[in-house]
Design an enzyme around this catalytic site. Structure first.
Site, PDB file in Angstrom:
ATOM      1  CG  ASP A  50       1.441  -8.801   0.263  1.00 14.98           C
ATOM      2  OD1 ASP A  50       1.532  -8.507   1.477  1.00 14.98           O
ATOM      3  OD2 ASP A  50       0.375  -8.699  -0.383  1.00 14.98           O
ATOM      4  CG  PHE A 109       7.804   0.430  -2.466  1.00 16.20           C
ATOM      5  CD1 PHE A 109       6.477   0.526  -2.087  1.00 16.20           C
ATOM      6  CD2 PHE A 109       8.610  -0.495  -1.812  1.00 16.20           C
ATOM      7  CE1 PHE A 109       5.964  -0.285  -1.083  1.00 16.20           C
ATOM      8  CE2 PHE A 109       8.111  -1.301  -0.809  1.00 16.20           C
ATOM      9  CZ  PHE A 109       6.783  -1.189  -0.448  1.00 16.20           C
TER      10      PHE A 109
END
Length: 264
Positions: free
Chosen positions: A162, A237
């Protein structure tokens, strides 16, 4: 919103040590009393499919364990003597399964808190006969700090953590000097910590933090970022990010034999 005034008793709150699946991962294995630090991750509440739930129920007792901070893992026993690489944050586990299949001689200790991903990876491991993958539930910091013996890891992988893009959240980013010190203690000399990100400012911070840390040296002779190694799969992704024009940066830094100070 005002409470409904009726005589229906409220459902009891779920105990954070309780599993949603019989014998499966629990919500807070280390317990909130264990520490009160800033977390680098935020658990996601996503629906668990029937297949993922079945995998958690059947396979967690065999291939999963809780990061509770209560004991040191015997990785030789857990992985039958294989060298072990720690992967922090594996999403839905597709890339982890590919790497496990491509290198059956290396154990992968895969850590995440995302229940659907845990179930998905367990299912993939069973489907493809990957006995070299174990799934850990909880905080990787507690795992590194309290549950791994010094020099017990042959590598650490942190792919697309993240980025916490807002400036006020930068303190939540995983790749900080303190994290590198913990990782260095668990890595054998010569082992590599490999990070990848498609968030340019985070890549710059990673490179700065790595380059300043005395326990690591860049594997790139000229310094800077490294080409994506063949063993790191191109994930869905990552493909989506590339389609949007993102640049993916890989950083591969080697644990030096002796930095001149203690890390454990």
């Amino acid at each position: 919103m005002s409470q409904l005034r009726n005589h229906t008793p409220a459902a009891p709150a779920r105990d954070r040590s309780e599993s949603r699946f019989p014998g499966g991962p629990v919500a807070d294995p280390a317990g909130s009393h264990h520490e009160r630090r800033i977390r680098s991750f935020q658990p996601r509440r996503s629906r668990v499919t029937t297949g993922q739930g079945d995998a958690l129920t059947r396979l967690w007792p065999r291939w999963g364990f809780e990061i509770d901070g209560k004991s040191v893992l015997d990785l030789d026993e857990v992985f039958d003597g294989l060298p072990v690489v720690l992967e922090i944050g594996f999403g839905m586990g597709e890339a982890t399964a590919l790497m496990g299949a491509a290198d059956p001689g290396t154990g992968i200790l895969a850590v995440d808190v995302h229940t659907p991903g845990q179930g998905n990876l367990l299912g993939l491991a069973e489907k493809h006969g990957l006995s070299n993958i174990r799934v850990a539930n909880g905080d990787a910091i507690i795992l590194l700090r309290e549950m791994l013996a010094p020099g017990s890891l042959d590598g650490v992988r942190v792919y697309f953590p993240d980025p916490w893009p807002k400036k006020r959240h930068h303190k939540r980013r995983l790749i900080q000097p303190e994290f590198l010190t913990l990782a260095a203690a668990a890595l054998r000399p010569g082992a590599v910590l490999h990070c990848a990100t498609d968030w340019e400012p985070y890549a710059e911070q990673m490179l700065e933090v790595f380059s300043a840390h005395p326990d690591f040296e860049n594997t790139e002779p000229g310094g800077g970022y490294a080409p994506r190694p063949d063993f790191r799969p191109l994930t869905r992704f990552e493909g989506q990010g590339l389609d949007k024009g993102h640049t993916v940066h890989d950083l591969l830094f080697r644990r030096v034999a002796d930095s001149g100070r203690r890390t454990g």
